[in-house]
Every structure is written in C-alpha cells, then in structure tokens.
Design a protein around this motif. Sequence first.
Motif, PDB file in Angstrom:
ATOM      1  N   LYS A  22      16.005  38.635  51.664  1.00 19.84           N
ATOM      2  CA  LYS A  22      15.824  37.612  52.693  1.00 19.84           C
ATOM      3  C   LYS A  22      16.733  37.876  53.893  1.00 19.84           C
ATOM      4  N   ILE A  23      17.968  38.303  53.621  1.00 19.44           N
ATOM      5  CA  ILE A  23      18.895  38.624  54.713  1.00 19.44           C
ATOM      6  C   ILE A  23      18.310  39.733  55.578  1.00 19.44           C
ATOM      7  N   ILE A  24      17.813  40.775  54.947  1.00 21.69           N
ATOM      8  CA  ILE A  24      17.229  41.884  55.700  1.00 21.69           C
ATOM      9  C   ILE A  24      16.009  41.417  56.483  1.00 21.69           C
ATOM     10  N   GLY A  25      15.168  40.600  55.852  1.00 20.47           N
ATOM     11  CA  GLY A  25      13.997  40.069  56.551  1.00 20.47           C
ATOM     12  C   GLY A  25      14.391  39.236  57.760  1.00 20.47           C
ATOM     13  N   LEU A  26      15.391  38.396  57.594  1.00 19.84           N
ATOM     14  CA  LEU A  26      15.872  37.558  58.693  1.00 19.84           C
ATOM     15  C   LEU A  26      16.430  38.414  59.830  1.00 19.84           C
ATOM     16  N   LEU A  27      17.198  39.433  59.469  1.00 18.76           N
ATOM     17  CA  LEU A  27      17.762  40.323  60.490  1.00 18.76           C
ATOM     18  C   LEU A  27      16.665  41.058  61.252  1.00 18.76           C
ATOM     19  N   LYS A  28      15.693  41.593  60.526  1.00 18.19           N
ATOM     20  CA  LYS A  28      14.597  42.317  61.177  1.00 18.19           C
ATOM     21  C   LYS A  28      13.788  41.392  62.077  1.00 18.19           C
ATOM     22  N   LYS A  29      13.525  40.183  61.578  1.00 23.78           N
ATOM     23  CA  LYS A  29      12.752  39.210  62.361  1.00 23.78           C
ATOM     24  C   LYS A  29      13.465  38.886  63.677  1.00 23.78           C
ATOM     25  N   ASN A  30      14.785  38.970  63.666  1.00 27.68           N
ATOM     26  CA  ASN A  30      15.579  38.676  64.858  1.00 27.68           C
ATOM     27  C   ASN A  30      16.036  39.942  65.586  1.00 27.68           C
ATOM     28  N   ARG A  31      15.327  41.035  65.333  1.00 26.90           N
ATOM     29  CA  ARG A  31      15.479  42.303  66.055  1.00 26.90           C
ATOM     30  C   ARG A  31      16.824  43.014  65.873  1.00 26.90           C
ATOM     31  N   PHE A  32      17.457  42.809  64.731  1.00 30.81           N
ATOM     32  CA  PHE A  32      18.625  43.615  64.396  1.00 30.81           C
ATOM     33  C   PHE A  32      18.106  44.947  63.867  1.00 30.81           C
ATOM     34  N   VAL A  33      18.902  45.992  64.020  1.00 31.65           N
ATOM     35  CA  VAL A  33      18.547  47.310  63.501  1.00 31.65           C
ATOM     36  C   VAL A  33      19.270  47.490  62.169  1.00 31.65           C
ATOM     37  N   ILE A  34      18.509  47.767  61.115  1.00 34.66           N
ATOM     38  CA  ILE A  34      19.092  47.991  59.792  1.00 34.66           C
ATOM     39  C   ILE A  34      19.402  49.486  59.674  1.00 34.66           C
ATOM     40  N   VAL A  35      20.654  49.806  59.338  1.00 32.61           N
ATOM     41  CA  VAL A  35      21.069  51.202  59.204  1.00 32.61           C
ATOM     42  C   VAL A  35      21.368  51.519  57.745  1.00 32.61           C
ATOM     43  N   ASN A  36      21.404  52.819  57.422  1.00 32.24           N
ATOM     44  CA  ASN A  36      21.548  53.262  56.035  1.00 32.24           C
ATOM     45  C   ASN A  36      22.973  53.553  55.610  1.00 32.24           C
ATOM     46  N   LYS A  37      23.902  53.554  56.540  1.00 31.85           N
ATOM     47  CA  LYS A  37      25.293  53.863  56.220  1.00 31.85           C
ATOM     48  C   LYS A  37      26.208  52.838  56.883  1.00 31.85           C
ATOM     49  N   PRO A  38      27.257  52.412  56.181  1.00 29.11           N
ATOM     50  CA  PRO A  38      28.202  51.471  56.789  1.00 29.11           C
ATOM     51  C   PRO A  38      28.843  52.035  58.056  1.00 29.11           C
ATOM     52  N   SER A  39      29.054  53.339  58.084  1.00 30.97           N
ATOM     53  CA  SER A  39      29.707  53.959  59.243  1.00 30.97           C
ATOM     54  C   SER A  39      28.858  53.884  60.508  1.00 30.97           C
ATOM     55  N   GLU A  40      27.559  53.602  60.369  1.00 31.02           N
ATOM     56  CA  GLU A  40      26.657  53.499  61.523  1.00 31.02           C
ATOM     57  C   GLU A  40      26.544  52.067  62.047  1.00 31.02           C
ATOM     58  N   ALA A  41      27.147  51.121  61.361  1.00 32.73           N
ATOM     59  CA  ALA A  41      26.912  49.696  61.626  1.00 32.73           C
ATOM     60  C   ALA A  41      27.961  49.062  62.532  1.00 32.73           C
ATOM     61  N   ASP A  42      27.513  48.042  63.255  1.00 37.90           N
ATOM     62  CA  ASP A  42      28.414  47.155  63.990  1.00 37.90           C
ATOM     63  C   ASP A  42      28.877  46.027  63.072  1.00 37.90           C
ATOM     64  N   VAL A  43      27.996  45.670  62.129  1.00 38.32           N
ATOM     65  CA  VAL A  43      28.268  44.607  61.170  1.00 38.32           C
ATOM     66  C   VAL A  43      27.813  45.085  59.796  1.00 38.32           C
ATOM     67  N   VAL A  44      28.647  44.841  58.787  1.00 36.21           N
ATOM     68  CA  VAL A  44      28.304  45.121  57.393  1.00 36.21           C
ATOM     69  C   VAL A  44      28.228  43.778  56.674  1.00 36.21           C
ATOM     70  N   ILE A  45      27.143  43.579  55.936  1.00 36.64           N
ATOM     71  CA  ILE A  45      27.002  42.372  55.123  1.00 36.64           C
ATOM     72  C   ILE A  45      26.992  42.818  53.673  1.00 36.64           C
ATOM     73  N   ILE A  46      27.895  42.263  52.871  1.00 35.71           N
ATOM     74  CA  ILE A  46      27.935  42.548  51.442  1.00 35.71           C
ATOM     75  C   ILE A  46      27.671  41.259  50.687  1.00 35.71           C
ATOM     76  N   ASN A  47      26.570  41.244  49.943  1.00 34.96           N
ATOM     77  CA  ASN A  47      26.195  40.103  49.123  1.00 34.96           C
ATOM     78  C   ASN A  47      26.781  40.344  47.739  1.00 34.96           C
ATOM     79  N   THR A  48      27.834  39.617  47.418  1.00 40.46           N
ATOM     80  CA  THR A  48      28.655  39.889  46.241  1.00 40.46           C
ATOM     81  C   THR A  48      28.191  39.154  44.990  1.00 40.46           C
TER      82      THR A  48
END
Length: 124
Positions: free
Chosen positions: A19-45
């Motif tokens: 759902k988090i990924i769906g929400l991000l995509k719906k709001n035009r965030f770019v999902i990346v495959n590596k933490p080093s490529e990200a501006d924001v990292v979300i960890i669902n613990t």
Amino acid sequence: MKVYVEGYGCALNISDTEKIIGLLKKNRFVIVNKPSEADVVIINTCAVKLPTENRMIKRIRELISETNAKILVFGCLTAINPERIPKNRRVVVVGTKLSELAKLLNLREKNVEFSPELEEVKFN
C-alpha cells in the motif's frame, strides 16, 4: 523525490508495504531499488520477537551508514519498542498507521486504489 521501501514481517506488514508503494506511485514518487539511490528510505518494521526486533535495529543502523537519505521508520517496532530505534538526525519515527505516513509525506490517502507491487519491495 526518490524513495526506497523495505518491508518485513507478517502478511499485514507485507500488505501495508504494498500500500505504501502504491500510495507513493499514485503521488508520483519514484521508487528506487537501492537505499543509496533514495532521497527517502521507508522501513516497515516487525518486532514480534526479540531476535526480529534486533534485526530491525541492525537494519536501521545499516541504512544510516549506507545512505544519506531521510529514514522513515514505520510499523510494529514504533509501537512496541520505539526507544530502541537508533537516534539520528535523519531518522524519523512515523508510527503504525498509513495515514501518519501519508500526512508526513504530504500525500493524499483517500480514494487511492492499491495494487500489489511485490517486485519492488524487499521482503525478509
């Protein structure tokens, strides 16, 4: 904004991560495959057992060292044992509700249809 998302734990956590990924995509965030490529990292613990909780703490510390991104800690650990979450100026404890995360990222949460995006999530 580029975001990296990791999800851990039970079926509910896996669903929330999707759902988090769906929400991000719906709001035009770019999902990346590596933490080093990200501006924001979300960890669902997950923190159902002490060994799992320890793995989450270790992973958050790894993320702090391997990226300069803001790290948003979401999920069970934030409710069960938030005082164990490493203190760092880039770490933000979000909570357990998707609405809290949506508000923090200034996203619209209502009327969003989610679809599984399993190939884009790291599940452990």
